[in-house]
Design a protein around this motif. Structure first.
Motif, short mmCIF file in Angstrom:
data_model
loop_
_atom_site.label_atom_id
_atom_site.label_comp_id
_atom_site.label_asym_id
_atom_site.label_seq_id
_atom_site.Cartn_x
_atom_site.Cartn_y
_atom_site.Cartn_z
N TYR A 170 26.42 22.21 56.80
CA TYR A 170 25.42 22.51 55.76
C TYR A 170 24.03 22.67 56.36
CZ TYR A 170 28.68 22.37 51.99
OH TYR A 170 29.71 22.71 51.15
N PRO A 197 28.67 8.02 49.30
CA PRO A 197 28.06 9.27 48.88
C PRO A 197 26.58 9.29 49.28
CG PRO A 197 28.78 7.93 46.98
CD PRO A 197 29.13 7.18 48.21
N PRO A 198 25.98 10.42 49.60
CA PRO A 198 26.57 11.76 49.50
C PRO A 198 27.35 12.21 50.74
CG PRO A 198 24.24 11.92 50.03
CD PRO A 198 24.53 10.47 49.88
N VAL A 230 24.98 15.93 46.94
CA VAL A 230 26.34 16.48 46.81
C VAL A 230 26.76 16.53 45.34
CG1 VAL A 230 28.78 16.06 47.34
CG2 VAL A 230 27.06 15.87 49.14
N MET A 270 28.68 23.65 40.71
CA MET A 270 29.95 24.34 40.92
C MET A 270 30.75 24.45 39.61
SD MET A 270 32.70 23.34 43.81
CE MET A 270 32.23 24.29 45.23
N ARG A 296 33.28 13.58 46.20
CA ARG A 296 33.49 13.08 44.84
C ARG A 296 32.92 11.69 44.59
NH1 ARG A 296 38.50 14.40 46.62
NH2 ARG A 296 39.36 12.36 46.08
N ASP A 300 40.07 29.34 44.99
CA ASP A 300 38.66 29.24 44.60
C ASP A 300 37.78 30.04 45.57
OD1 ASP A 300 36.65 27.96 42.80
OD2 ASP A 300 35.93 27.17 44.70
N GLN A 343 22.81 33.86 52.78
CA GLN A 343 23.03 33.25 51.46
C GLN A 343 24.25 32.34 51.56
OE1 GLN A 343 22.65 35.82 47.94
NE2 GLN A 343 24.50 34.84 47.20
N VAL A 344 24.14 31.14 51.01
CA VAL A 344 25.18 30.14 51.18
C VAL A 344 25.90 29.85 49.86
CG1 VAL A 344 25.73 27.85 52.05
CG2 VAL A 344 23.76 29.09 52.97
N THR A 345 27.22 29.95 49.89
CA THR A 345 28.06 29.66 48.73
C THR A 345 29.02 28.54 49.10
OG1 THR A 345 27.97 31.96 48.00
CG2 THR A 345 29.79 30.64 47.16
N ARG A 346 29.20 27.61 48.16
CA ARG A 346 30.10 26.48 48.40
C ARG A 346 31.36 26.69 47.57
NH1 ARG A 346 29.78 21.18 45.82
NH2 ARG A 346 30.30 19.50 47.26
N PHE A 347 32.53 26.50 48.18
CA PHE A 347 33.77 26.63 47.40
C PHE A 347 34.51 25.29 47.35
CE2 PHE A 347 36.78 26.74 50.94
CZ PHE A 347 36.03 27.25 51.99
N ARG A 348 35.41 25.18 46.37
CA ARG A 348 36.11 23.91 46.14
C ARG A 348 36.95 23.53 47.35
NH1 ARG A 348 35.54 22.00 41.01
NH2 ARG A 348 34.68 23.55 39.58
N PRO A 369 23.48 30.62 44.82
CA PRO A 369 23.30 30.33 46.25
C PRO A 369 22.65 28.95 46.44
CG PRO A 369 22.41 32.49 45.67
CD PRO A 369 22.73 31.80 44.39
N LEU A 370 23.04 28.26 47.53
CA LEU A 370 22.55 26.89 47.74
C LEU A 370 21.03 26.81 47.83
CD1 LEU A 370 24.97 24.99 50.15
CD2 LEU A 370 25.03 25.22 47.67
N ASP A 424 22.99 12.60 43.41
CA ASP A 424 22.58 12.82 44.80
C ASP A 424 22.85 14.29 45.17
OD1 ASP A 424 25.26 13.17 45.73
OD2 ASP A 424 25.51 11.01 45.93
N THR A 428 27.78 32.97 40.91
CA THR A 428 27.57 32.17 42.11
C THR A 428 26.09 31.84 42.22
OG1 THR A 428 29.45 33.11 43.28
CG2 THR A 428 27.66 32.25 44.63
N ALA A 442 33.54 22.70 50.25
CA ALA A 442 32.69 21.68 49.62
C ALA A 442 32.59 20.40 50.45
CB ALA A 442 33.22 21.35 48.23
N VAL A 468 41.01 29.47 38.76
CA VAL A 468 40.27 30.70 38.96
C VAL A 468 40.39 31.62 37.74
CG1 VAL A 468 40.15 32.77 40.37
CG2 VAL A 468 40.55 30.56 41.43
N ARG A 504 35.36 33.31 44.68
CA ARG A 504 33.95 33.43 45.05
C ARG A 504 33.71 34.67 45.93
NH1 ARG A 504 31.52 28.65 43.25
NH2 ARG A 504 33.24 27.49 42.34
N ASP A 512 40.68 24.78 48.69
CA ASP A 512 41.18 25.59 47.58
C ASP A 512 41.01 27.08 47.89
OD1 ASP A 512 41.73 26.82 45.16
OD2 ASP A 512 40.75 25.27 43.97
N ASP A 546 28.17 19.64 43.16
CA ASP A 546 29.43 19.57 42.39
C ASP A 546 29.19 19.98 40.95
OD1 ASP A 546 30.80 18.70 44.61
OD2 ASP A 546 30.84 16.59 44.04
#
Lengths: 405, 101
Positions: free
Chosen positions: A141, A356-357, B59, B66, A361, A161, A150-155, B77-78, B57, B75, A134, B7, A165, A158, B63
């Motif tokens: 990115y 941000p961004p 990000v 997620m 957080r 996590d 295909q794009v997956t975001r993980f924590r 995908p972005l 924004d 899931t 993330a 998880v 996924r 972690d 979040d």
């Protein structure tokens, strides 16, 4: 609708900071005089936000190599490696990087940003999956966006996590490529790389590690977090940049995979841009030699990092989780971050504002980066300025005194 | 490996072990996540714009999604997130993914 109307709110904020004289995004140094000092007008500024980790930008041997190459080989290559040919130096630097990492293959890109763009867009195809931490850098990115995977975001940081996924994707065809960083550029935290490597093994995925901020910084030989974690063999691709510890500009990728060189004719950010000029290549080659020959630079850097981190923590600032050369103080909000930044600059200290961004957080950060070239006295001076401004703005308790050392 | 608790968290829903894939349930999850955020929005509907009304924004949107991914155990995908403008878009995208999951 005028073309730029969509930027109106951003523009208002930008202009507000510009007129208040506290716009970190438009600062110009009239003259940079060393890895740690610059002039704005005739005011001396202590630099604490340059990512110049080893302070090699003014190293005599590095500069001499660049000058020699500039005179012998000219100012630029005027073309791309693919369309217009490589110089000996490009190949020599690739061999030096492969040798440094103990890898079979290396590829040089014109910037670090393009290294991520070029590798991620190429290695993961239409039916593959990229799994990104993330908090990964924008270049990761953007590289994912440029490709068709295909794009997956993980924590962030972690591994459990990530595993969850990957489990969800288990029945989906295509290769899975995990991307993490050595040191994260915003908070200076490191990845739990051994745990990520275990997840990678469990799911038969590939692992890419971006060591942009950890090359020359971490590891007994300076090879980065993968060296520290003892999992270099599990990292299929290491990506990095020349523009931080090596003091130049450019990026690279190393790996052992059979057929690696095919990337040279499928990676658009490699193919469709001018190759790095001879002087930059020569300077980077010499900087890499210095990095390898002078482990004392790394020790000095980490001592400085610990001095700054401990000093700021002691003053009562809230910092990132671990002492590394990126040291970020977490601000209550963007306006305080701007105020803090401009008061430090007025006092003679240059740092960075990160908002941000670009930050995780939604954090507003006052970010510093230390160099091996900083003296302990310079770090002490920086801490004094942090203490004074922190008290003025009511961020730290007035009575708290910094411990000696 | 740490962090296993997150998880293993079961998506909340009508009955443990049974996934409710209805649009109503998905909408409820989306609104619930937003109401639980530090600055909960006053009003929520399918027409709520994620950027203009919620002020998220790029990000913050990721979040937010997620959080929903974990609740629904899917899931997103972005590139699908990039196409979403309103909460209604999000709910229907999630619904499509949930059915095919």
């Amino acid at each position: 609708m005028a073309l730029f109307d969509k930027f109106a709110p951003l523009r208002a904020a930008y202009e507000r900071h510009e007129s208040a004289g506290d716009n970190p995004f438009s600062i110009v140094f009239d003259r940079v005089v060393s890895p740690t000092e610059a002039l704005i007008g005739n005011r001396e500024i202590l630099l604490l936000g340059t990512n110049n980790y080893l302070g090699l930008t003014y190293d005599k041997a590095v500069v001499a190599s660049a000058v020699e190459a500039l005179q012998a080989l000219g100012s630029g290559t005027t073309g791309s490696r693919i369309a217009n040919g490589s110089y000996q130096g490009h190949r020599e630097l690739e061999r030096a990087l492969a040798d440094f990492y103990g890898r079979r293959h290396a590829m040089v890109f014109s910037t670090g940003y393009q290294a991520n763009l070029g590798i991620l867009s190429a290695i993961a195809g239409k039916h593959d999956h990229l799994l990104l931490d993330a908090d990964c850098h924008a270049s990761i990115y953007d590289g994912a966006k440029l490709g068709q995977a295909q794009v997956t975001r993980f924590r962030h940081n972690d591994p459990a996590d990530l595993a969850a996924r990957l489990r969800r994707l288990a029945d989906t065809p295509g290769d899975k490529v995990i991307v993490v960083e050595g040191i994260y550029s915003m908070l200076g935290d490191t990845a739990p790389l051994a745990a990520f490597a275990a997840v990678k093994r469990e799911f038969g995925a590939y692992l890419v590690v971006d060591e942009a901020h950890s090359l020359g910084v971490l590891g007994a030989s300076g090879r980065g977090l993968a060296e520290v974690a003892g999992v270099e063999a599990e990292c299929d691709f290491i990506v990095g940049t020349f523009s931080k510890s090596l003091g130049g500009v450019g990026g690279f990728c190393v790996g052992d995979m059979e057929g690696f060189d095919i990337l040279r004719v499928v990676s658009r950010p490699y193919m469709f841009t001018a190759s790095p000029p001879p002087s930059v290549i020569a300077a980077t080659l010499e900087a890499l030699r210095q990095l390898r020959a002078r482990p004392a630079l790394r020790q000095r850097l980490m001592e400085n990092a610990r001095q700054l981190y401990a000093g700021l923590a002691d003053l009562g600032f809230t910092l990132g989780p671990e002492p590394n050369p990126v040291v970020s103080a977490i601000m209550p909000g963007p306006e305080i971050a701007f105020a803090f930044w401009s008061r430090l600059l007025a006092a003679g200290l240059y740092t960075n504002v990160s908002l941000p961004p670009a930050t995780p957080r939604g954090l507003a950060l006052l970010r510093s980066s230390v160099s091996a070239a900083h003296t302990p006295e310079q770090i002490d001076r920086a801490l004094d300025m942090f203490a004074a401004v922190g008290r003025e703005l009511g961020l730290i308790a007035p009575e708290r005194a910094r411990a000696a050392g | 490996m740490g962090g296993g608790a997150r998880v293993n968290r079961k998506p909340f829903g009508p009955a443990a072990g049974y996934m409710d894939t209805s649009v109503e349930h998905i909408r409820e999850v989306v609104f619930d996540v937003l109401r639980a955020s530090p600055n909960p929005p006053a009003e929520l509907s399918d027409a709520t714009s994620i950027v203009a009304d919620l002020g998220l924004d790029s990000v913050a949107v990721m979040d937010f999604v997620m959080e929903i991914e974990d609740r629904l155990d899917i899931t997103v995908p972005l590139d699908k997130i990039a196409e979403i403008e309103t909460l209604g878009d999000l709910v229907s995208t999630l619904g499509g993914l949930k059915v095919s999951a």
